[in-house]
Write a protein that holds these residues in place. Sequence first.
Motif, short mmCIF file in Angstrom:
data_model
loop_
_atom_site.label_atom_id
_atom_site.label_comp_id
_atom_site.label_asym_id
_atom_site.label_seq_id
_atom_site.Cartn_x
_atom_site.Cartn_y
_atom_site.Cartn_z
N GLY A 21 0.89 -1.27 -0.19
CA GLY A 21 -0.13 0.03 -0.34
C GLY A 21 1.23 0.86 -0.21
N ARG A 22 0.38 2.28 -0.29
CA ARG A 22 0.81 3.65 -0.43
C ARG A 22 1.32 3.95 0.59
N GLY A 23 0.79 3.64 1.84
CA GLY A 23 0.85 4.37 3.47
C GLY A 23 2.19 3.40 3.91
N LEU A 150 -7.25 13.00 16.16
CA LEU A 150 -6.26 12.77 15.42
C LEU A 150 -5.28 11.46 16.45
N PRO A 151 -4.49 10.84 15.53
CA PRO A 151 -4.06 9.94 16.46
C PRO A 151 -3.81 9.79 17.50
N ARG A 312 4.28 2.24 18.26
CA ARG A 312 4.49 1.64 17.28
C ARG A 312 2.50 1.56 17.26
N LEU A 313 1.67 1.26 18.07
CA LEU A 313 0.23 1.93 17.78
C LEU A 313 0.13 3.11 16.96
N LEU A 314 1.07 4.23 17.82
CA LEU A 314 1.17 5.45 17.03
C LEU A 314 0.70 5.60 15.83
N MET A 318 -1.61 6.50 12.57
CA MET A 318 -1.27 7.76 11.66
C MET A 318 -1.37 7.22 10.02
N GLU A 319 -0.57 5.91 9.69
CA GLU A 319 -0.75 5.99 8.21
C GLU A 319 -2.35 5.35 8.18
N GLU A 320 -2.72 4.30 8.69
CA GLU A 320 -4.25 3.83 8.64
C GLU A 320 -5.07 3.89 10.04
N PRO A 321 -5.80 4.52 9.55
CA PRO A 321 -6.61 4.40 11.28
C PRO A 321 -7.36 3.45 11.33
#
Length: 340
Positions: A21-23, A150-151, A312-314, A318-321
């Motif tokens: 994927g792009r992310g 906001l993540p 890691r979670l953040l 940020m990349e894929e909610p």
Amino acid sequence: MGRRRPGGPTLEEVAVRAGVGRGTVSRVINNAAGVKASTRRAVQRAVEELGYVPNLAARSLAGRRADAVALVLTEPDWRQFAEPFFSEIVRSLGDALADTGMQLLLTLVRSDAERQRFLEYARGGRVDGALLVSVHAGDPLPDMLAEARLPTVMLGRRSGEEHVSYVDADNVGGARSAVAHLLERGRREIATITGPLDMYVAQCRLRGYREAMATAGQGSERSWVAESDFTQESGRRAMVELLERHPEIDGVLAASDTTAVGALQALRAAGRRVPEDVAVIGFDDFPLAEQTEPRLTTVRQPLEEIGRAMIRLLLEEMEEPAVAWRHVILRTELVVRESS
């Protein structure tokens, strides 16, 4: 999030070539954590084959990325920031974020005005996510940030019904194992010094104490419990209070190493030997625990692992909610030393 020179390959083309994927491509280019080695190699190979050159300025503008994460300390009592916990967690999170190329911005949010000011700051795109530390029950900031999309990842949680992503230690199990250890050593008159009971972490450690006492058929009446605010002085005062109520105490679980140091001071002043007369156990396993006399038995919180898990979670958010909030609870470990 980024095209290179006009007419050249795009980020999307790199993603297609690498089969991801792009992310994911964005994370590899940003050197973010949490990407499998094989995936990282595939993306890097596609970048080389296509001759893709990321334009950092264009990437930041196109993706509205600030390349910064806010570490938000919500503790209302400024004295708490002198405690080892805060320096240890800041170090842990900074280390975990070091390889991502992102800045860690420290901010204090302790009042309604500061909450609103930070919310507007975050809405302005100045940070890509937030890490919240020392959140008390009823604090609306996590919900405000969630509504602003906001993540956000919390260290610990406000209650058992938390619906914002968090990473926590097994505080109930850790306290339970500490009290079980005291019971195995023949202690029966066991008290506990809690943290501030408007924090879920303190409630959980108290619950672990009570569960272990109940399992052993021992009482845990309110008079055997004294509250502190995780500081050394509050631990000293709480221990004095417990000795006045129950001179027969032969064991105590303190809700932090710093609190345990205060308890050791009070016991020494009262002429009680540790561990001969009273065994003492702390919680955290900071370097401080190796420096007490006697050295402190304590429950180890895996702060380095907590820091890595929070980052890691953040980054993933940020990349894929994610559809669901993610909750991670890490194991604790009893570290036995001379105080028990």
